[in-house]
Design a protein around this motif. Structure first.
Motif, mmCIF file in Angstrom:
data_model
loop_
_atom_site.group_PDB
_atom_site.id
_atom_site.type_symbol
_atom_site.label_atom_id
_atom_site.label_comp_id
_atom_site.label_asym_id
_atom_site.label_seq_id
_atom_site.Cartn_x
_atom_site.Cartn_y
_atom_site.Cartn_z
ATOM 1 N N UNK A 193 4.808 13.619 -5.922
ATOM 2 C CA UNK A 193 3.983 12.762 -6.770
ATOM 3 C C UNK A 193 3.205 13.599 -7.779
ATOM 4 N N UNK A 194 2.648 14.700 -7.341
ATOM 5 C CA UNK A 194 1.887 15.573 -8.245
ATOM 6 C C UNK A 194 2.773 16.154 -9.347
ATOM 7 N N UNK A 195 4.028 16.416 -9.049
ATOM 8 C CA UNK A 195 4.961 16.988 -10.034
ATOM 9 C C UNK A 195 5.401 15.973 -11.066
ATOM 10 N N UNK A 196 5.689 14.749 -10.641
ATOM 11 C CA UNK A 196 6.406 13.799 -11.475
ATOM 12 C C UNK A 196 5.612 12.607 -11.987
ATOM 13 N N UNK A 197 4.332 12.499 -11.630
ATOM 14 C CA UNK A 197 3.526 11.363 -12.056
ATOM 15 C C UNK A 197 2.247 11.865 -12.717
ATOM 16 N N UNK A 198 1.807 11.123 -13.729
ATOM 17 C CA UNK A 198 0.538 11.450 -14.380
ATOM 18 C C UNK A 198 -0.291 10.182 -14.499
ATOM 19 N N UNK A 199 -1.598 10.334 -14.330
ATOM 20 C CA UNK A 199 -2.476 9.163 -14.332
ATOM 21 C C UNK A 199 -2.586 8.558 -15.717
ATOM 22 N N UNK A 200 -2.596 7.235 -15.749
ATOM 23 C CA UNK A 200 -2.796 6.474 -16.988
ATOM 24 C C UNK A 200 -4.274 6.195 -17.089
ATOM 25 N N UNK A 201 -4.871 6.619 -18.160
ATOM 26 C CA UNK A 201 -6.328 6.447 -18.341
ATOM 27 C C UNK A 201 -6.625 5.183 -19.104
ATOM 28 N N UNK A 215 -6.565 6.241 8.582
ATOM 29 C CA UNK A 215 -5.230 6.798 8.378
ATOM 30 C C UNK A 215 -4.825 6.671 6.917
ATOM 31 N N UNK A 216 -5.179 5.550 6.314
ATOM 32 C CA UNK A 216 -4.816 5.272 4.928
ATOM 33 C C UNK A 216 -6.079 5.084 4.100
ATOM 34 N N UNK A 217 -5.986 5.446 2.846
ATOM 35 C CA UNK A 217 -7.058 5.157 1.915
ATOM 36 C C UNK A 217 -6.499 4.208 0.874
ATOM 37 N N UNK A 218 -7.104 3.040 0.720
ATOM 38 C CA UNK A 218 -6.646 2.055 -0.255
ATOM 39 C C UNK A 218 -7.107 2.455 -1.648
ATOM 40 N N UNK A 219 -6.198 2.326 -2.596
ATOM 41 C CA UNK A 219 -6.464 2.697 -3.985
ATOM 42 C C UNK A 219 -6.017 1.579 -4.907
ATOM 43 N N UNK A 220 -6.402 1.672 -6.143
ATOM 44 C CA UNK A 220 -5.964 0.735 -7.181
ATOM 45 C C UNK A 220 -5.956 1.508 -8.500
ATOM 46 N N UNK A 221 -4.988 2.421 -8.632
ATOM 47 C CA UNK A 221 -4.902 3.284 -9.819
ATOM 48 C C UNK A 221 -3.487 3.250 -10.371
ATOM 49 N N UNK A 222 -3.369 3.519 -11.661
ATOM 50 C CA UNK A 222 -2.068 3.454 -12.331
ATOM 51 C C UNK A 222 -1.613 4.831 -12.789
ATOM 52 N N UNK A 223 -0.307 5.083 -12.623
ATOM 53 C CA UNK A 223 0.301 6.352 -13.001
ATOM 54 C C UNK A 223 1.612 6.070 -13.722
ATOM 55 N N UNK A 224 2.050 7.053 -14.512
ATOM 56 C CA UNK A 224 3.321 6.964 -15.215
ATOM 57 C C UNK A 224 4.282 7.960 -14.583
ATOM 58 N N UNK A 225 5.516 7.496 -14.283
ATOM 59 C CA UNK A 225 6.495 8.400 -13.686
ATOM 60 C C UNK A 225 7.227 9.186 -14.770
ATOM 61 N N UNK A 226 8.134 10.061 -14.375
ATOM 62 C CA UNK A 226 8.812 10.943 -15.331
ATOM 63 C C UNK A 226 9.710 10.180 -16.301
ATOM 64 N N UNK A 227 10.050 8.926 -15.971
ATOM 65 C CA UNK A 227 10.863 8.098 -16.865
ATOM 66 C C UNK A 227 10.021 7.175 -17.735
ATOM 67 N N UNK A 228 8.714 7.249 -17.579
ATOM 68 C CA UNK A 228 7.816 6.449 -18.405
ATOM 69 C C UNK A 228 7.399 5.120 -17.802
#
Length: 59
Positions: free
Chosen positions: A51-59, A5-18
């Protein structure tokens, strides 16, 4: 094919406010992303489309 049902992740993203958020799960059934904020002790979630609109992955 997995029946998880769920997929566990460990990734970082930046929201529209930084702010940096740590994505911890992807809920396939409800089509939402579950993440943690540094200054908040409970998990937060948003629909995948937002999430796709307002967040971008931090590399």
């Amino acid at each position: 094919m997995s029946n998880e049902k769920h997929k566990n992740l460990d990734r970082y993203f930046r929201d529209k406010r930084g702010r940096i958020v740590k994505v911890i799960e992807w809920d396939r059934q409800k089509q939402r992303v579950i993440f943690m904020l540094d200054d908040y002790e409970h998990p937060c979630f948003v629909p995948l489309s937002d999430f796709k609109k307002y967040y971008s992955e931090v590399k």
